[in-house]
Enzyme design. Structure first.
Site, PDB file in Angstrom:
ATOM      1  N   SER A 130     -10.180 -13.071  -6.676  1.00 32.45           N
ATOM      2  CA  SER A 130      -9.867 -12.943  -8.090  1.00 32.45           C
ATOM      3  C   SER A 130      -8.765 -11.903  -8.310  1.00 32.45           C
ATOM      4  CB  SER A 130     -11.157 -12.620  -8.852  1.00 32.45           C
ATOM      5  OG  SER A 130     -10.974 -12.699 -10.234  1.00 32.45           O
ATOM      6  N   HIS A 176      -8.808 -17.896  -8.613  1.00 29.63           N
ATOM      7  CA  HIS A 176      -9.378 -18.724  -9.679  1.00 29.63           C
ATOM      8  C   HIS A 176      -8.827 -18.251 -11.020  1.00 29.63           C
ATOM      9  CE1 HIS A 176     -13.177 -15.917 -10.177  1.00 29.63           C
ATOM     10  NE2 HIS A 176     -12.045 -15.275 -10.389  1.00 29.63           N
TER      11      HIS A 176
END
Length: 193
Positions: A98, A123
């Site tokens: 992330s 993501h």
């Protein structure tokens, strides 16, 4: 509470004891270990600014082992990496997920690395909000703006088309170190210094 090892350094002036992180900071190594949050960001930013003041020409090394975290805290680190004069070399050890992956990709071109058994995950940003319908709508619009901005910047860092990164970040997308290299998140997989 974790025990932080101490190291003793000998010099002509005698002995001096440092905690291990302070000693590594002397070598221009900063650790981003754990979730990205405001307190951690404050410390990392302060260390970067200190090292820039010490020598604006020497690289800074940011070692990352992070599951990700708060977008705004990560963006504060990101902006500082770009604001200071020294190149910031990034190295993934363990995981960079992330926001950790975003910061890994933001290292100076040619100086972004991962150890061979590292994992990288990209993501779209996560968020949640409770409250009145209008406030929820405002927060939803803000997270969509952040998603677009983060996708655009990651696409630039990886030399990938915006549309590809947008598609690849729709869901959790895990990569090995070699896959992260092929994607453009890092420049090389290293096994030795």
């Amino acid at each position: 509470m974790a025990v932080i090892p101490m190291v003793v350094e000998q010099s002509s002036k005698g002995e001096r004891a440092y905690d291990i992180y302070s000693r590594l900071l002397k070598e221009r190594i900063i650790f981003l270990n754990g979730g990205v949050e405001d307190e951690m960001a404050k410390l990392i930013i302060a260390q970067m600014l200190f090292l820039e003041a010490e020598d604006p020409e020497k690289d800074i090394y940011l070692y990352i082992n992070s599951p990700g975290g708060v977008v705004t805290a990560g963006l504060a680190i990101y902006d500082t990496m770009n604001f200071i004069k020294p190149d910031v070399s990034t190295l993934c050890m363990g995981q960079a997920c992330s926001m950790g992956a975003f910061l890994l990709s933001a290292g100076a071109k040619g100086k972004r690395f991962a150890l061979p058994n590292s994992r990288v995950m990209i993501h779209q940003p996560l968020g949640g909000y409770r409250g009145q319908a209008t406030d929820i709508q405002i927060h939803a619009q803000e997270i969509l703006k952040l998603k677009e901005m983060l996708t655009r910047k990651m696409a630039e860092h990886c030399s990938q088309p915006f549309e590809k990164v947008a598609q690849d970040t729709e869901r959790d997308n895990f990569m090995s170190a070699e896959e992260a290299k092929a994607y453009g998140l890092i420049d090389d997989v290293v096994t030795k210094r």
